[in-house]
Design a protein around this motif. Sequence first.
Motif, PDB file in Angstrom:
ATOM      1  N   LEU A 115       0.828  -1.211   0.000  1.00 43.18           N
ATOM      2  CA  LEU A 115       0.000   0.000   0.000  1.00 43.18           C
ATOM      3  C   LEU A 115       0.861   1.258   0.000  1.00 43.18           C
ATOM      4  N   MET A 116       2.019   1.199   0.675  1.00 44.47           N
ATOM      5  CA  MET A 116       2.953   2.327   0.629  1.00 44.47           C
ATOM      6  C   MET A 116       3.389   2.594  -0.807  1.00 44.47           C
ATOM      7  N   GLY A 117       3.650   1.523  -1.544  1.00 45.72           N
ATOM      8  CA  GLY A 117       4.026   1.675  -2.944  1.00 45.72           C
ATOM      9  C   GLY A 117       2.940   2.342  -3.763  1.00 45.72           C
ATOM     10  N   CYS A 118       1.688   1.993  -3.476  1.00 39.04           N
ATOM     11  CA  CYS A 118       0.558   2.606  -4.198  1.00 39.04           C
ATOM     12  C   CYS A 118       0.446   4.090  -3.874  1.00 39.04           C
ATOM     13  N   VAL A 119       0.710   4.457  -2.622  1.00 38.29           N
ATOM     14  CA  VAL A 119       0.721   5.879  -2.252  1.00 38.29           C
ATOM     15  C   VAL A 119       1.822   6.603  -3.022  1.00 38.29           C
ATOM     16  N   GLY A 120       2.981   5.945  -3.128  1.00 37.57           N
ATOM     17  CA  GLY A 120       4.076   6.526  -3.901  1.00 37.57           C
ATOM     18  C   GLY A 120       3.687   6.762  -5.346  1.00 37.57           C
ATOM     19  N   GLY A 167       7.651  -1.362  -3.878  1.00 40.04           N
ATOM     20  CA  GLY A 167       7.191  -2.352  -4.856  1.00 40.04           C
ATOM     21  C   GLY A 167       8.068  -3.583  -4.901  1.00 40.04           C
ATOM     22  N   VAL A 168       9.384  -3.392  -4.941  1.00 37.38           N
ATOM     23  CA  VAL A 168      10.275  -4.559  -5.016  1.00 37.38           C
ATOM     24  C   VAL A 168      10.248  -5.361  -3.719  1.00 37.38           C
ATOM     25  N   VAL A 169      10.085  -4.669  -2.594  1.00 34.94           N
ATOM     26  CA  VAL A 169       9.971  -5.396  -1.327  1.00 34.94           C
ATOM     27  C   VAL A 169       8.676  -6.199  -1.297  1.00 34.94           C
ATOM     28  N   TYR A 170       7.582  -5.597  -1.774  1.00 31.67           N
ATOM     29  CA  TYR A 170       6.286  -6.281  -1.784  1.00 31.67           C
ATOM     30  C   TYR A 170       6.324  -7.547  -2.619  1.00 31.67           C
ATOM     31  N   ILE A 171       6.841  -7.464  -3.843  1.00 31.12           N
ATOM     32  CA  ILE A 171       6.820  -8.662  -4.691  1.00 31.12           C
ATOM     33  C   ILE A 171       7.769  -9.728  -4.161  1.00 31.12           C
ATOM     34  N   THR A 172       8.832  -9.304  -3.473  1.00 35.28           N
ATOM     35  CA  THR A 172       9.732 -10.285  -2.856  1.00 35.28           C
ATOM     36  C   THR A 172       9.030 -11.020  -1.717  1.00 35.28           C
ATOM     37  N   LEU A 173       8.322 -10.267  -0.877  1.00 33.68           N
ATOM     38  CA  LEU A 173       7.575 -10.898   0.222  1.00 33.68           C
ATOM     39  C   LEU A 173       6.481 -11.811  -0.323  1.00 33.68           C
TER      40      LEU A 173
END
Length: 247
Positions: free
Chosen positions: A101-106, A133-139
């Motif tokens: 969600l942080m990535g979406c805010v960005g 984004g890269v952290v999200y897809i890694t998780l």
Amino acid sequence: MRCFMPGVAFVPALLVTWSSAAFIIPYVVAVLGGHVDPLVPYISDTGTKPPESGIFGFMINISSLLGVATMYIRYLIIEKQNESSHFISSSFNILSLSIGLMGCVGMGIVATFQELSVPSVHDIGALVAFGSGVVYITLQSIISYKSCPQWNTYLVCHIRMAISVISCVAVIPMIVFASQISMTKIHWIPSEKDYVYHFVSAICEWIVAFGFILFFFTFIRDFQMNHVSPKHPVHGYFKNLDYTSIK
């Protein structure tokens, strides 16, 4: 809360289609209008001047909203699967959602504050969007492996992890080389100072951006899935689930 059911696969499908168009359409309009150079501009460069700036801002904002919807439904799916399989902690799932969600805010910041108008705010938004984004897809790749073999095939897990690794590798030179550029400009000449930094950083930015799109493309099958495990198919499984327990 009846948040998902058979048919929600259209959400990641729409995200993938819309986001691809959000990158390509402003690029085409900007190139045809002579506002950017055809050879690997920054994605944001294609949304700095009208009319493509309006198209870019509108479409990226919609993409960020579709991203929120996709990530939230993905979170709910994992929570429901986890009730029977217990393959991941709920806090890990929440952490993944929060970072996404942080990535979406960005993304919303990037779309709202244009590169040449408010460069510092725009750059912060881009850093948050790509970094989160890269952290999200890694998780999410880790979660996918944890859910094997009941909820995912190893092939899908390998594809997701490959996309994550490539994106993580590409985002580093993207940020490092971008930080070395001493001027903010749209049109570049190969002989100019910092051109190499710009060129490498822009290539990496496009790689990461379409890495995200490919990753979300792999969600479509998960959102369609209507079985408990490969060995125990249950027709309409998601349709018959009681979602009132998910808050």
